[in-house]
Scaffold this motif. Structure first.
Motif, PDB file in Angstrom:
ATOM      1  N   PHE A   1       3.202 -20.348  -6.294  1.00 12.58           N
ATOM      2  CA  PHE A   1       4.255 -19.413  -6.685  1.00 12.58           C
ATOM      3  C   PHE A   1       3.584 -18.287  -7.460  1.00 12.58           C
ATOM      4  O   PHE A   1       2.854 -18.526  -8.420  1.00 12.58           O
ATOM      5  CB  PHE A   1       5.300 -20.103  -7.552  1.00 12.58           C
ATOM      6  CG  PHE A   1       6.506 -19.240  -7.855  1.00 12.58           C
ATOM      7  CD1 PHE A   1       7.534 -19.118  -6.938  1.00 12.58           C
ATOM      8  CD2 PHE A   1       6.606 -18.562  -9.060  1.00 12.58           C
ATOM      9  CE1 PHE A   1       8.644 -18.323  -7.211  1.00 12.58           C
ATOM     10  CE2 PHE A   1       7.707 -17.773  -9.344  1.00 12.58           C
ATOM     11  CZ  PHE A   1       8.731 -17.650  -8.412  1.00 12.58           C
ATOM     12  N   ALA A   2       3.816 -17.051  -7.039  1.00  8.51           N
ATOM     13  CA  ALA A   2       3.169 -15.886  -7.641  1.00  8.51           C
ATOM     14  C   ALA A   2       4.177 -15.087  -8.464  1.00  8.51           C
ATOM     15  O   ALA A   2       5.287 -14.817  -7.995  1.00  8.51           O
ATOM     16  CB  ALA A   2       2.556 -15.008  -6.555  1.00  8.51           C
ATOM     17  N   THR A   3       3.767 -14.712  -9.671  1.00 11.14           N
ATOM     18  CA  THR A   3       4.667 -13.968 -10.534  1.00 11.14           C
ATOM     19  C   THR A   3       3.890 -12.956 -11.363  1.00 11.14           C
ATOM     20  O   THR A   3       2.684 -13.096 -11.561  1.00 11.14           O
ATOM     21  CB  THR A   3       5.444 -14.926 -11.458  1.00 11.14           C
ATOM     22  OG1 THR A   3       6.453 -14.203 -12.157  1.00 11.14           O
ATOM     23  CG2 THR A   3       4.523 -15.581 -12.472  1.00 11.14           C
ATOM     24  N   GLY A   4       4.579 -11.910 -11.826  1.00 15.81           N
ATOM     25  CA  GLY A   4       3.962 -10.927 -12.705  1.00 15.81           C
ATOM     26  C   GLY A   4       3.918  -9.533 -12.127  1.00 15.81           C
ATOM     27  O   GLY A   4       4.039  -9.318 -10.921  1.00 15.81           O
ATOM     28  N   SER A   5       3.701  -8.561 -13.022  1.00 12.23           N
ATOM     29  CA  SER A   5       3.767  -7.147 -12.647  1.00 12.23           C
ATOM     30  C   SER A   5       2.664  -6.712 -11.699  1.00 12.23           C
ATOM     31  O   SER A   5       2.791  -5.693 -11.019  1.00 12.23           O
ATOM     32  CB  SER A   5       3.721  -6.284 -13.915  1.00 12.23           C
ATOM     33  OG  SER A   5       2.519  -6.529 -14.646  1.00 12.23           O
TER      34      SER A   5
ATOM     35  N   PRO B   1      -0.260 -14.915   2.462  1.00  3.47           N
ATOM     36  CA  PRO B   1      -0.185 -16.058   3.377  1.00  3.47           C
ATOM     37  C   PRO B   1       1.095 -16.841   3.144  1.00  3.47           C
ATOM     38  O   PRO B   1       1.728 -16.743   2.083  1.00  3.47           O
ATOM     39  CB  PRO B   1      -1.423 -16.880   3.013  1.00  3.47           C
ATOM     40  CG  PRO B   1      -1.751 -16.487   1.615  1.00  3.47           C
ATOM     41  CD  PRO B   1      -1.349 -15.061   1.482  1.00  3.47           C
ATOM     42  N   SER B   2       1.499 -17.625   4.121  1.00  6.01           N
ATOM     43  CA  SER B   2       2.765 -18.364   4.042  1.00  6.01           C
ATOM     44  C   SER B   2       2.787 -19.352   2.882  1.00  6.01           C
ATOM     45  O   SER B   2       3.866 -19.741   2.431  1.00  6.01           O
ATOM     46  CB  SER B   2       3.015 -19.101   5.361  1.00  6.01           C
ATOM     47  OG  SER B   2       1.948 -19.993   5.643  1.00  6.01           O
ATOM     48  N   GLN B   3       1.627 -19.754   2.380  1.00  5.94           N
ATOM     49  CA  GLN B   3       1.581 -20.724   1.295  1.00  5.94           C
ATOM     50  C   GLN B   3       1.920 -20.108  -0.060  1.00  5.94           C
ATOM     51  O   GLN B   3       2.090 -20.825  -1.045  1.00  5.94           O
ATOM     52  CB  GLN B   3       0.193 -21.363   1.211  1.00  5.94           C
ATOM     53  CG  GLN B   3      -0.870 -20.423   0.635  1.00  5.94           C
ATOM     54  CD  GLN B   3      -2.244 -20.987   0.650  1.00  5.94           C
ATOM     55  OE1 GLN B   3      -3.078 -20.554   1.424  1.00  5.94           O
ATOM     56  NE2 GLN B   3      -2.506 -21.970  -0.189  1.00  5.94           N
ATOM     57  N   VAL B   4       2.025 -18.780  -0.135  1.00  7.66           N
ATOM     58  CA  VAL B   4       2.290 -18.092  -1.403  1.00  7.66           C
ATOM     59  C   VAL B   4       3.697 -17.518  -1.391  1.00  7.66           C
ATOM     60  O   VAL B   4       4.043 -16.688  -0.540  1.00  7.66           O
ATOM     61  CB  VAL B   4       1.273 -16.971  -1.660  1.00  7.66           C
ATOM     62  CG1 VAL B   4       1.616 -16.229  -2.941  1.00  7.66           C
ATOM     63  CG2 VAL B   4      -0.142 -17.549  -1.735  1.00  7.66           C
ATOM     64  N   THR B   5       4.516 -17.980  -2.339  1.00  9.71           N
ATOM     65  CA  THR B   5       5.864 -17.454  -2.524  1.00  9.71           C
ATOM     66  C   THR B   5       5.835 -16.474  -3.682  1.00  9.71           C
ATOM     67  O   THR B   5       5.451 -16.823  -4.792  1.00  9.71           O
ATOM     68  CB  THR B   5       6.867 -18.575  -2.835  1.00  9.71           C
ATOM     69  OG1 THR B   5       6.868 -19.508  -1.751  1.00  9.71           O
ATOM     70  CG2 THR B   5       8.276 -18.021  -3.016  1.00  9.71           C
ATOM     71  N   CYS B   6       6.241 -15.235  -3.431  1.00  5.77           N
ATOM     72  CA  CYS B   6       6.155 -14.189  -4.446  1.00  5.77           C
ATOM     73  C   CYS B   6       7.516 -13.529  -4.614  1.00  5.77           C
ATOM     74  O   CYS B   6       7.885 -12.646  -3.854  1.00  5.77           O
ATOM     75  CB  CYS B   6       5.099 -13.161  -4.038  1.00  5.77           C
ATOM     76  SG  CYS B   6       4.766 -11.905  -5.275  1.00  5.77           S
ATOM     77  N   HIS B   7       8.264 -13.975  -5.629  1.00  7.30           N
ATOM     78  CA  HIS B   7       9.596 -13.425  -5.866  1.00  7.30           C
ATOM     79  C   HIS B   7       9.722 -12.764  -7.241  1.00  7.30           C
ATOM     80  O   HIS B   7      10.245 -11.671  -7.366  1.00  7.30           O
ATOM     81  CB  HIS B   7      10.662 -14.517  -5.758  1.00  7.30           C
ATOM     82  CG  HIS B   7      10.905 -14.990  -4.357  1.00  7.30           C
ATOM     83  ND1 HIS B   7      11.185 -14.132  -3.324  1.00  7.30           N
ATOM     84  CD2 HIS B   7      10.896 -16.229  -3.815  1.00  7.30           C
ATOM     85  CE1 HIS B   7      11.353 -14.818  -2.207  1.00  7.30           C
ATOM     86  NE2 HIS B   7      11.175 -16.101  -2.480  1.00  7.30           N
ATOM     87  N   GLU B   8       9.252 -13.456  -8.269  1.00 12.53           N
ATOM     88  CA  GLU B   8       9.496 -12.992  -9.635  1.00 12.53           C
ATOM     89  C   GLU B   8       8.400 -12.031 -10.080  1.00 12.53           C
ATOM     90  O   GLU B   8       7.571 -12.324 -10.934  1.00 12.53           O
ATOM     91  CB  GLU B   8       9.573 -14.199 -10.579  1.00 12.53           C
ATOM     92  CG  GLU B   8      10.541 -15.275 -10.133  1.00 12.53           C
ATOM     93  CD  GLU B   8      11.986 -14.785 -10.070  1.00 12.53           C
ATOM     94  OE1 GLU B   8      12.316 -13.804 -10.753  1.00 12.53           O
ATOM     95  OE2 GLU B   8      12.779 -15.403  -9.347  1.00 12.53           O
ATOM     96  N   VAL B   9       8.399 -10.827  -9.496  1.00 10.62           N
ATOM     97  CA  VAL B   9       7.325  -9.873  -9.762  1.00 10.62           C
ATOM     98  C   VAL B   9       7.631  -8.941 -10.939  1.00 10.62           C
ATOM     99  O   VAL B   9       6.770  -8.180 -11.360  1.00 10.62           O
ATOM    100  CB  VAL B   9       7.029  -9.023  -8.510  1.00 10.62           C
ATOM    101  CG1 VAL B   9       6.476  -9.894  -7.401  1.00 10.62           C
ATOM    102  CG2 VAL B   9       8.283  -8.295  -8.031  1.00 10.62           C
ATOM    103  N   ASP B  10       8.845  -8.990 -11.458  1.00 10.02           N
ATOM    104  CA  ASP B  10       9.219  -8.086 -12.540  1.00 10.02           C
ATOM    105  C   ASP B  10       9.255  -8.785 -13.891  1.00 10.02           C
ATOM    106  O   ASP B  10       9.858  -8.299 -14.839  1.00 10.02           O
ATOM    107  CB  ASP B  10      10.578  -7.437 -12.256  1.00 10.02           C
ATOM    108  CG  ASP B  10      11.691  -8.463 -12.059  1.00 10.02           C
ATOM    109  OD1 ASP B  10      11.360  -9.659 -11.902  1.00 10.02           O
ATOM    110  OD2 ASP B  10      12.868  -8.063 -12.051  1.00 10.02           O
ATOM    111  N   LEU B  11       8.592  -9.925 -13.985  1.00  8.20           N
ATOM    112  CA  LEU B  11       8.583 -10.688 -15.236  1.00  8.20           C
ATOM    113  C   LEU B  11       7.394 -10.310 -16.104  1.00  8.20           C
ATOM    114  O   LEU B  11       6.333  -9.940 -15.610  1.00  8.20           O
ATOM    115  CB  LEU B  11       8.532 -12.184 -14.945  1.00  8.20           C
ATOM    116  CG  LEU B  11       9.682 -12.785 -14.143  1.00  8.20           C
ATOM    117  CD1 LEU B  11       9.445 -14.280 -13.955  1.00  8.20           C
ATOM    118  CD2 LEU B  11      11.015 -12.543 -14.841  1.00  8.20           C
TER     119      LEU B  11
END
Length: 233
Positions: free
Chosen positions: A163-167, A180-190
């Motif tokens: 799970f990827a997060t951050g600005s 890649p499909s193994q990386v979920t990146c949703h919370e990018v504005d935290l």
């Protein structure tokens, strides 16, 4: 684990935050105010202590965001924590902003593997990789500053989901794509929060990572910066 009373302050990124751990309870406050950290941090901390009916001298330690992040923000947080610690004769717990961001990502996703990336400006990111283990977020690689295209160097398990997060993911999404499909990146504005630092500081305390106020050091990751003088300045 001993029931601790810990205060945390973070001013390393756009968000200024403070949090207080009393036993199993965390109370926290935060505000996105990039230019007001010097004015906000201390009043936030004092308000939380007043809400809990505690004085500084009743705490076990003070945790603070030691970086990486904004040079000015990191210095403000370190100096504020040192001032409080000197006055109350308390030790300090320097906490990673990337680790705190990963803990926030875990709270939201429950994914045990976390990739944290903070925009470091100058076409670079601050990058860390962590695994959730018994409540703690354990680093899987050394924290680093690097070009955004090198983010995949932080993946240590090619078969696992991250799970990827951050600005950093938001600022450089084109350079970091495709994911890649193994990386979920949703919370990018935290942004990192003191409530995650104060939670993680329990583990740092148990590992014996508390230091005297005079020994607390910021961590910039980027040691030097070249400034270009503008024409006519």
């Amino acid at each position: 684990m001993k029931k601790l009373q810990l205060l945390a302050i973070d001013t390393c990124t756009e968000t200024c935050s403070a949090a207080l751990l009393v036993g199993d309870e965390i109370i926290a406050n935060s505000k996105i105010a990039p230019r007001e950290h010097a004015q906000l941090a201390l009043p936030m901390a004092k308000a939380l202590l007043a809400e809990a009916g505690l004085s500084l001298s009743q705490l076990d330690a003070i945790a603070f965001g030691r970086g990486p992040g904004s040079f000015t923000g990191v210095r403000i947080g370190t100096a504020t924590a040192q001032g409080l610690a000197y006055g109350a004769d308390l030790p300090l717990l320097p906490m990673s902003t990337l680790q705190a961001l990963a803990r926030q990502g875990y709270r939201l996703s429950k994914c045990p593997l976390q990739l944290a990336a903070i925009d470091a400006r100058m076409n670079e990111i601050y990058l860390g990789s962590y695994r959730h283990l018994d409540g703690d977020l354990v680093p899987q690689v050394s924290e680093r500053v690097c070009p955004p295209q090198q983010w995949q160097d932080a993946i240590t398990d090619a078969d696992a989901t991250y799970f990827a997060t951050g600005s950093g993911w938001l600022a450089y999404h084109q350079q970091m794509a495709p994911l890649p499909s193994q990386v979920t990146c949703h919370e990018v504005d935290l942004f990192p929060l003191a409530e995650d630092m104060v939670y993680l500081s329990q583990f740092a305390w148990q590992r014996g990572e508390a230091v005297d106020a005079a020994e607390a050091q910021p961590v910039y990751l980027r040691d030097t910066v070249t400034w270009k003088k503008l024409p006519g300045r």
